[in-house]
Design an enzyme around this catalytic site. Sequence first.
Site: not given
Ligand code: PDD
Length: 285
Positions: A33, A52, A100, A148, A181, A205
């Site tokens: 996503y 990405r 499945r 992601k 993170e 990420l």
């Molecule tokens: N999350 N690290 C993780 C684990 C994340 O899920 C996200 C973003 C980030 C920041 O990435 P970016 O700057 O590209 O949004 C770092 C999104 C916002 C979410 O899952 O809702």
Amino acid sequence: MSRVVFVNGEYLPYENSKVHIEDRGYQFADGVYEVFAVIDNKLADYDAHMSRLLRSLSELNMKLPYSKKSIFFHISNIVKHNLISNGLVYLQISRGVASRDFKFPNNTKSSLIIIGKNMSLDEHTNAFDKGINVSTTRDLRWKRVDIKSLNLLAPVLAKQAAYEKNCQESWLLDDDGYITEGSSSNAWIYRDGTLITRPVSNSILNGITRSTLIRGLKKRKIKYKEAKFNLDDVKKSSEAFITSATQHVMPVVRVNSIKIGKGVPGPRALDFSAAYMESLKLTEL
Ligand code: PDD
């Protein structure tokens, strides 16, 4: 006007939007996503998010189910139909619907959904002015969080644990006690005049907001370093932040029982936020 979402080629009312019970996203979290910020009716860092997305797909041996051009068209329609001036677009691609079976199905078309959401600017400003609280928990995620993917159970549990401690985000600790993170954001501390964030690897990420902020820091000649940090470093920090597409640059004022600075956003918060904002690439819809 009622809310409209995009589901596998169709525009549907939000209330009636459904995916099949054997969608592999639902059964295996087998998909990826992206979350794009919408700022003043424009998409923030669209190309970087798309790159990405393509990387995440390729790491899982998946392909974009529509051309890049038509995906942009559908995202644009969702933003416009739903009158999103500030908020986000959530785009999800799963490996599709199949009986499945763990191994990849043959000739199954990936599922694509796009959802738009308005977010209040006032709420964001209020949060920025107060700063957020963070609690820490073990990083229980799999070893490829650079993708992601839809595999988000560990972040769900981490965010819930934070929420139960009156915190808005959870920082995840690796086996050596270093912060990887946030559960849905990248983590930063400001120590001895240098902004510090963990280097990119398979254990974080590669945040788009993180990269944009780094561009902004370079432009403003603000000192920064990509290095691991732990709770001892947090104790020695005068400011701290999270970054993400939805939170932008958000000050952190407490980590567990550690008060950061004076317990309110510090004097550099506005600078760093401006460094991000001025380096964003906005795409007209
Ligand atoms: N999350 N690290 C993780 C684990 C994340 O899920 C996200 C973003 C980030 C920041 O990435 P970016 O700057 O590209 O949004 C770092 C999104 C916002 C979410 O899952 O809702």
